[in-house]
Design a protein around this motif. Structure first.
Motif, PDB file in Angstrom:
ATOM      1  N   THR A   1     -66.193  11.582 -35.090  1.00  0.00           N
ATOM      2  CA  THR A   1     -65.910  10.113 -35.897  1.00  0.00           C
ATOM      3  C   THR A   1     -66.715   9.386 -36.438  1.00  0.00           C
ATOM      4  OG1 THR A   1     -64.527   9.805 -34.218  1.00  0.00           O
ATOM      5  CG2 THR A   1     -65.383   7.932 -34.911  1.00  0.00           C
ATOM      6  N   PHE A   2     -68.197   9.896 -36.415  1.00  0.00           N
ATOM      7  CA  PHE A   2     -69.294   9.509 -36.849  1.00  0.00           C
ATOM      8  C   PHE A   2     -69.261   9.808 -38.471  1.00  0.00           C
ATOM      9  CE2 PHE A   2     -69.657   7.013 -33.207  1.00  0.00           C
ATOM     10  CZ  PHE A   2     -69.987   5.882 -33.879  1.00  0.00           C
TER      11      PHE A   2
ATOM     12  N   PHE B   1     -70.460  -5.839 -37.151  1.00  0.00           N
ATOM     13  CA  PHE B   1     -70.744  -5.676 -36.425  1.00  0.00           C
ATOM     14  C   PHE B   1     -71.332  -6.659 -35.884  1.00  0.00           C
ATOM     15  CE2 PHE B   1     -73.783  -3.053 -33.175  1.00  0.00           C
ATOM     16  CZ  PHE B   1     -72.648  -2.537 -32.993  1.00  0.00           C
ATOM     17  N   ALA B   2     -73.208  -7.480 -36.641  1.00  0.00           N
ATOM     18  CA  ALA B   2     -73.613  -7.969 -35.603  1.00  0.00           C
ATOM     19  C   ALA B   2     -73.033  -9.468 -35.654  1.00  0.00           C
ATOM     20  CB  ALA B   2     -74.303  -8.206 -35.946  1.00  0.00           C
ATOM     21  N   SER B   3     -72.913 -10.152 -36.539  1.00  0.00           N
ATOM     22  CA  SER B   3     -71.509 -11.372 -36.717  1.00  0.00           C
ATOM     23  C   SER B   3     -70.389 -11.342 -35.055  1.00  0.00           C
ATOM     24  CB  SER B   3     -71.137 -11.227 -37.739  1.00  0.00           C
ATOM     25  OG  SER B   3     -72.039 -11.656 -38.441  1.00  0.00           O
TER      26      SER B   3
ATOM     27  N   PHE C   1     -68.144  -1.212 -33.430  1.00  0.00           N
ATOM     28  CA  PHE C   1     -69.000  -0.921 -33.916  1.00  0.00           C
ATOM     29  C   PHE C   1     -68.085  -0.083 -35.436  1.00  0.00           C
ATOM     30  CE2 PHE C   1     -70.846   2.122 -37.643  1.00  0.00           C
ATOM     31  CZ  PHE C   1     -71.778   1.239 -37.607  1.00  0.00           C
ATOM     32  N   LEU C   2     -66.805   0.769 -34.830  1.00  0.00           N
ATOM     33  CA  LEU C   2     -66.237   1.126 -34.824  1.00  0.00           C
ATOM     34  C   LEU C   2     -64.846   0.387 -35.779  1.00  0.00           C
ATOM     35  CD1 LEU C   2     -65.415   4.636 -32.714  1.00  0.00           C
ATOM     36  CD2 LEU C   2     -66.835   4.564 -35.335  1.00  0.00           C
ATOM     37  N   ALA C   3     -64.451  -0.278 -34.954  1.00  0.00           N
ATOM     38  CA  ALA C   3     -63.689  -1.399 -35.449  1.00  0.00           C
ATOM     39  C   ALA C   3     -64.063  -2.083 -36.873  1.00  0.00           C
ATOM     40  CB  ALA C   3     -63.224  -2.559 -34.143  1.00  0.00           C
ATOM     41  N   ALA C   4     -65.670  -2.457 -36.826  1.00  0.00           N
ATOM     42  CA  ALA C   4     -66.631  -3.514 -37.863  1.00  0.00           C
ATOM     43  C   ALA C   4     -66.022  -2.302 -39.021  1.00  0.00           C
ATOM     44  CB  ALA C   4     -67.299  -3.954 -37.362  1.00  0.00           C
ATOM     45  N   ALA C   5     -66.169  -0.809 -39.069  1.00  0.00           N
ATOM     46  CA  ALA C   5     -66.349   0.155 -39.827  1.00  0.00           C
ATOM     47  C   ALA C   5     -64.712   0.011 -40.981  1.00  0.00           C
ATOM     48  CB  ALA C   5     -66.869   1.087 -39.250  1.00  0.00           C
TER      49      ALA C   5
END
Length: 75
Positions: free
Chosen positions: A10-11, A27-29, A64-68
């Protein structure tokens, strides 16, 4: 369901540096908006990588995957 390790295919997706920056910002926000911990704790205890290739917090990889996806999907 077990979250994927950072070694999961996935990455393997390639993104531009521009997108990578925007993904990390989103992601951080999203994490900080929940009011969980400080930025230093976020980087170490949430987004850190363990020796086995997992993230320190299993939810981090999914977040992180959701942000991407939100930054790179066609709208």
């Amino acid at each position: 369901m077990t979250p994927p390790a950072l070694t999961d295919p996935t990455f393997d997706r390639l993104v531009s540096l521009r997108d990578a920056y925007r993904i990390m910002e989103r992601f951080a926000s999203a994490y900080l908006a929940r009011g969980d911990t400080t930025v230093s704790d976020f980087l170490h205890a949430y987004a850190g990588e363990t020796a086995s290739g997992q993230t320190a917090d299993p939810a981090a990889v999914e977040d992180f995957l959701a942000a991407a996806e939100s930054m790179t999907s066609k709208e």
